[in-house]
Design a protein around this motif. Structure first.
Motif, PDB file in Angstrom:
ATOM      1  N   LEU A   1       0.742  -1.104  -0.064  1.00  0.00           N
ATOM      2  CA  LEU A   1      -0.048   0.005   0.068  1.00  0.00           C
ATOM      3  C   LEU A   1       0.793   1.329  -0.012  1.00  0.00           C
ATOM      4  N   PRO A   2       0.536   2.234  -0.746  1.00  0.00           N
ATOM      5  CA  PRO A   2       1.299   3.405  -0.679  1.00  0.00           C
ATOM      6  C   PRO A   2       0.943   4.359   0.658  1.00  0.00           C
ATOM      7  N   LEU A   3       2.150   4.873   1.243  1.00  0.00           N
ATOM      8  CA  LEU A   3       2.119   5.795   2.187  1.00  0.00           C
ATOM      9  C   LEU A   3       2.824   7.148   1.783  1.00  0.00           C
ATOM     10  N   TYR A   4       1.937   8.112   1.671  1.00  0.00           N
ATOM     11  CA  TYR A   4       2.708   9.344   1.222  1.00  0.00           C
ATOM     12  C   TYR A   4       2.528  10.258   2.328  1.00  0.00           C
ATOM     13  N   PRO A   5       3.676  10.853   2.712  1.00  0.00           N
ATOM     14  CA  PRO A   5       3.909  11.823   3.908  1.00  0.00           C
ATOM     15  C   PRO A   5       3.523  13.006   2.970  1.00  0.00           C
ATOM     16  N   ALA A   6       2.697  13.938   3.772  1.00  0.00           N
ATOM     17  CA  ALA A   6       2.160  15.160   3.168  1.00  0.00           C
ATOM     18  C   ALA A   6       3.244  16.387   3.557  1.00  0.00           C
ATOM     19  N   HIS A   7       4.415  16.515   2.914  1.00  0.00           N
ATOM     20  CA  HIS A   7       5.028  17.729   3.060  1.00  0.00           C
ATOM     21  C   HIS A   7       4.905  18.740   1.777  1.00  0.00           C
ATOM     22  N   VAL A   8       4.082  19.432   2.198  1.00  0.00           N
ATOM     23  CA  VAL A   8       3.439  20.137   1.088  1.00  0.00           C
ATOM     24  C   VAL A   8       4.259  21.401   0.621  1.00  0.00           C
ATOM     25  N   VAL A   9       5.597  21.540   1.311  1.00  0.00           N
ATOM     26  CA  VAL A   9       6.232  22.650   0.681  1.00  0.00           C
ATOM     27  C   VAL A   9       6.809  22.371  -0.714  1.00  0.00           C
ATOM     28  N   ARG A  10       6.995  20.879  -1.038  1.00  0.00           N
ATOM     29  CA  ARG A  10       7.634  20.314  -1.984  1.00  0.00           C
ATOM     30  C   ARG A  10       6.672  20.759  -3.330  1.00  0.00           C
ATOM     31  N   TYR A  11       5.373  21.201  -2.866  1.00  0.00           N
ATOM     32  CA  TYR A  11       4.656  21.641  -3.901  1.00  0.00           C
ATOM     33  C   TYR A  11       4.383  22.912  -3.959  1.00  0.00           C
ATOM     34  N   MET A  12       5.082  23.790  -3.329  1.00  0.00           N
ATOM     35  CA  MET A  12       5.164  25.414  -3.274  1.00  0.00           C
ATOM     36  C   MET A  12       5.942  25.641  -4.404  1.00  0.00           C
ATOM     37  N   ARG A  13       5.498  26.328  -5.430  1.00  0.00           N
ATOM     38  CA  ARG A  13       6.143  26.797  -6.696  1.00  0.00           C
ATOM     39  C   ARG A  13       7.530  27.174  -6.612  1.00  0.00           C
ATOM     40  N   PRO A  14       8.090  28.207  -5.742  1.00  0.00           N
ATOM     41  CA  PRO A  14       9.337  28.708  -5.364  1.00  0.00           C
ATOM     42  C   PRO A  14      10.327  27.915  -5.114  1.00  0.00           C
ATOM     43  N   TYR A  15       9.745  26.901  -4.052  1.00  0.00           N
ATOM     44  CA  TYR A  15      10.878  25.854  -3.722  1.00  0.00           C
ATOM     45  C   TYR A  15      10.991  24.794  -4.934  1.00  0.00           C
ATOM     46  N   ALA A  16       9.923  24.481  -5.569  1.00  0.00           N
ATOM     47  CA  ALA A  16       9.810  23.163  -6.713  1.00  0.00           C
ATOM     48  C   ALA A  16      10.774  23.830  -7.663  1.00  0.00           C
ATOM     49  N   ASP A  17      10.624  25.046  -8.008  1.00  0.00           N
ATOM     50  CA  ASP A  17      11.613  25.592  -9.110  1.00  0.00           C
ATOM     51  C   ASP A  17      12.984  25.851  -8.719  1.00  0.00           C
TER      52      ASP A  17
ATOM     53  N   ASP B   1      11.575  35.029  -0.873  1.00  0.00           N
ATOM     54  CA  ASP B   1      11.066  35.499   0.445  1.00  0.00           C
ATOM     55  C   ASP B   1       9.554  35.927   0.330  1.00  0.00           C
ATOM     56  N   SER B   2       8.980  35.072   0.912  1.00  0.00           N
ATOM     57  CA  SER B   2       7.296  35.399   0.928  1.00  0.00           C
ATOM     58  C   SER B   2       6.935  36.645   1.374  1.00  0.00           C
ATOM     59  N   ALA B   3       7.408  37.485   1.864  1.00  0.00           N
ATOM     60  CA  ALA B   3       7.315  39.035   2.289  1.00  0.00           C
ATOM     61  C   ALA B   3       7.462  39.881   1.010  1.00  0.00           C
ATOM     62  N   GLU B   4       8.214  39.391   0.200  1.00  0.00           N
ATOM     63  CA  GLU B   4       8.571  40.427  -0.893  1.00  0.00           C
ATOM     64  C   GLU B   4       8.457  39.827  -2.255  1.00  0.00           C
ATOM     65  N   ASP B   5       8.301  38.859  -2.491  1.00  0.00           N
ATOM     66  CA  ASP B   5       8.023  38.154  -3.719  1.00  0.00           C
ATOM     67  C   ASP B   5       6.359  37.990  -4.079  1.00  0.00           C
ATOM     68  N   ALA B   6       6.134  37.812  -5.314  1.00  0.00           N
ATOM     69  CA  ALA B   6       4.686  37.699  -5.715  1.00  0.00           C
ATOM     70  C   ALA B   6       3.862  36.350  -4.790  1.00  0.00           C
ATOM     71  N   PRO B   7       2.714  36.336  -4.369  1.00  0.00           N
ATOM     72  CA  PRO B   7       2.179  35.215  -3.823  1.00  0.00           C
ATOM     73  C   PRO B   7       1.915  34.186  -4.665  1.00  0.00           C
ATOM     74  N   ILE B   8       1.973  33.085  -4.205  1.00  0.00           N
ATOM     75  CA  ILE B   8       1.637  31.860  -4.860  1.00  0.00           C
ATOM     76  C   ILE B   8       0.194  31.965  -5.703  1.00  0.00           C
TER      77      ILE B   8
END
Length: 309
Positions: free
Chosen positions: A110-126, A248-255
């Motif tokens: 069975l798959p067990l997927y840990p939800a580390h959502v930051v991997r899906y935030m565009r700036p980090y993925a890029d 920097d989330s405080a300075e760059d465009a929001p997701i």
């Protein structure tokens, strides 16, 4: 995704986030918690289940958002019911428990997927894509920061043995990012101010962590918990010998709305369950993140660096 039925375990803030993401994808969402399932279902457009067993029998994917100390019980129940599993980070409070859960899911196929959502935030993925493509050359140094309001007191989270506080639950996102971008971690060193005392997680805390990677690169990670009005903020920078990248989330465009990371994460998990390509996260990644967080926690408590080799 109309044929997907989610069995959501838990009724807290992360359950609300996951429920909204699943519903945006067209999934039907069932929910169970010991005492608040019906109230949660009414508030979030879900269907309340009267028992965990009833819900697991009816769902096609189990999504665990309960407090970390309950992950062991709930992951095992989902495995027993033969359901693919999404589990909110951290996978467990100890690396031993995390490994046991990953091995049990693997044995049950069975798959067990840990939800580390930051991997899906565009700036980090890029940024990770840039490193993987060699666009920065050899990266020798990275910095990650994360700050927000101190969690509301009076919950299970106050107990260090249950949550691990800022060093474990909060900064585990950045340990995962550092490992994802720069490779395996061989050594950690950490401090926390004020220190944890009498087993109670401190408020208004600041943590400093250094990770050393197999490549020789180092990641510096800083976390802060401030007063209730503290604005959530994250940043990172990567310095290579031919280029650098920063956010920097405080300075760059929001997701952008179309890049909403929770929906992107759960969409990828559901597609993998349906026979699509594997997602960018595996149970092994969840175990590795817990192992790093556990070592960081030990380092801060002892005042000594910890080897992971």
């Amino acid at each position: 995704m109309t044929d997907t039925v989610i069995g959501l375990i838990g009724a807290g803030s992360m359950a609300a986030t996951h429920a909204a993401a699943w519903r945006s994808l067209g999934a039907r969402v069932l929910v169970w918690s010991p005492s608040t399932a019906h109230r949660f279902a009414e508030a979030h457009g879900c269907e309340a289940s009267t028992s965990l067993e009833e819900m697991l029998a009816a769902c096609t994917i189990a999504d665990i958002t309960s407090p970390t100390p309950l992950h062991l019980e709930h992951v095992r129940a989902a495995i027993g019911a033969g359901r693919p599993i999404v589990c909110e980070k951290p996978l467990a409070r100890t690396s031993e428990t995390a490994r046991d859960l990953a091995q049990a899911a693997d044995a049950a196929e069975l798959p067990l997927y840990p939800a580390h959502v930051v991997r899906y935030m565009r700036p980090y993925a890029d940024a990770r894509a840039a490193v993987a493509a060699g666009r920065l050359g050899t990266v020798q140094a990275a910095t990650f920061t994360r700050e927000g309001a101190t969690p509301v007191g009076g919950t299970w989270f106050d107990e260090d043995a249950a949550s691990g506080g800022i060093l474990f639950d909060f900064l585990i996102h950045d340990y995962d990012q550092a490992r994802w971008m720069l490779g395996e971690v061989t050594r950690v060193a950490a401090t926390q101010s004020p220190a944890t005392a009498d087993g109670i997680v401190p408020a208004l805390a600041e943590a400093h962590v250094t990770l050393t990677h197999t490549t020789g690169a180092t990641s510096s990670i800083v976390g802060r918990w401030g007063p209730a009005d503290t604005v959530f903020r994250t940043s990172f920078s990567l310095d290579g010998d031919t280029g650098s990248i920063a956010y920097d989330s405080a300075e760059d465009a929001p997701i952008a709305a179309e890049d909403e990371p929770y929906a992107a994460q759960l969409r990828e998990f559901a597609a993998a369950v349906a026979g699509g390509p594997p997602p960018r996260l595996s149970a092994a990644d969840g175990v590795a993140a817990v192992r790093i967080a556990e070592a960081v926690h030990r380092s801060a408590a002892s005042g000594n660096p910890i080897s992971l080799v």
